[in-house]
Design a protein around this motif. Structure first.
Motif, PDB file in Angstrom:
ATOM      1  N   THR A  95      52.524 -64.161   7.497  1.00  0.00           N
ATOM      2  CA  THR A  95      51.816 -63.018   6.922  1.00  0.00           C
ATOM      3  C   THR A  95      51.960 -63.020   5.401  1.00  0.00           C
TER       4      THR A  95
ATOM      5  N   ALA B 125      50.762 -63.270  22.162  1.00  0.00           N
ATOM      6  CA  ALA B 125      51.755 -63.682  21.154  1.00  0.00           C
ATOM      7  C   ALA B 125      52.746 -62.588  20.752  1.00  0.00           C
TER       8      ALA B 125
ATOM      9  N   VAL C 245      49.488 -67.551  17.195  1.00  0.00           N
ATOM     10  CA  VAL C 245      48.181 -67.252  17.792  1.00  0.00           C
ATOM     11  C   VAL C 245      47.543 -68.541  18.325  1.00  0.00           C
TER      12      VAL C 245
END
Ligand code: F3S
Length: 281
Positions: free
Chosen positions: A196, A73, A15
């Motif tokens: 994540t 992205a 990002v």
């Protein structure tokens, strides 16, 4: 009040890179700029770009001939890229390098005659992009249970890959299941990104030791919502907000320690402002 802020909160590498590319294009000031879809799932950041005259296109053929268009992205399907190239002045590819590597890995395996087994979410933009590199030689599934219903053939080679944000444990179980069924006819692409997982693990650890958790990020951001979910799953009182203004002092009455984390698309300025609000309580 004491505030424990997660080290992993905020933008992931992909990002950050996409936003840097967009900023560089805006700074050049030599063409109109647009993004295909929202560059990130954060309404405050999107509003800022809108004020800088960056258009957000819904479809590739909405682009104008005088516009330079940034691919976000998540990446896009191959056919969409072709449409975009034909309809705009120039395409700037800000696909996250990890997503790009997954796309090219799949393309390479399909070229070698493999059939793709993709572990991912139906209708997710990244997944639509990945699937397009398989030329319809693919099966998309969201769990091991779903995969078990798919009839595997004894005569073809398979390639297993995953959407970058999928769960690593479930991927290992899927891999084990397929190794047993296919043995040397299976190729595995390691496409899962740690960003994540690291965020979720830190949120879980924090949620276990604080009086409440504050998760900052867009309501439409899947990874932010999952951070709030994993925190709630620890039995921790959790507030998911987009901005600190949504919090009120009475929410934290009698509390001593609060945890703070944010999704991969939340800007540092909003996390800083939330931390300041909490510290001043
Ligand atoms: Fe890229 Fe991983 Fe972020 S794949 S966009 S760095 S979550």
């Amino acid at each position: 009040m004491e505030v424990h802020r997660a080290k992993t909160s905020g933008f992931c590498f992909g990002v950050s890179l996409a936003l840097e590319k967009l900023d560089a294009e805006v700074e050049k000031n030599d063409a109109k700029i647009a993004t295909l879809g929202p560059i990130i799932h954060n309404p405050q950041v999107l509003e800022q770009y809108k004020n800088m005259n960056v258009r957000c296109l819904e479809h590739a053929d909405d682009a104008n001939k005088d516009e330079r268009v940034i691919i976000r992205a998540h990446g896009i399907p191959r056919e969409t890229e072709t449409t975009l190239t034909d309809s705009c002045k120039e395409v700037v590819d800000a696909t996250c390098p990890k997503v790009k590597r997954a796309q090219l890995g799949i393309y390479n395996m399909i070229g070698k005659g493999c059939f793709l087994l993709l572990y991912g979410e139906k209708d997710h933009p990244e997944v639509r992009g990945l699937m397009s590199y398989a030329d319809d030689r693919a099966f998309l599934f969201n769990s091991l249970e779903e995969l078990k219903k798919f009839p595997l053939s004894a005569d073809i080679d398979y390639c297993l890959a995953a959407q970058t944000t999928q769960d690593r444990e479930e991927f290992s179980r899927i891999d084990e299941y397929l190794q047993e069924k296919l043995a040397e006819r299976l190729q595995v692409l390691n496409t899962i990104c740690n960003a994540t997982r690291e965020r979720q693990q830190e949120a879980i650890a924090l949620a276990k030791k604080v009086d409440a958790m504050v998760v900052v990020g867009g309501y439409s951001s899947g990874n932010t919502r999952r951070l709030a979910d994993v925190s709630r799953a620890q039995g921790c009182l959790t507030f998911h907000v987009e901005r600190p203004e949504e919090l009120s002092a009475s929410d934290f009455k009698g509390m001593k320690v609060v945890g703070l984390t944010a999704g991969a698309s939340t800007p540092r300025s909003i996390i800083d402002a939330t931390e300041e609000f909490l510290m001043n309580l």
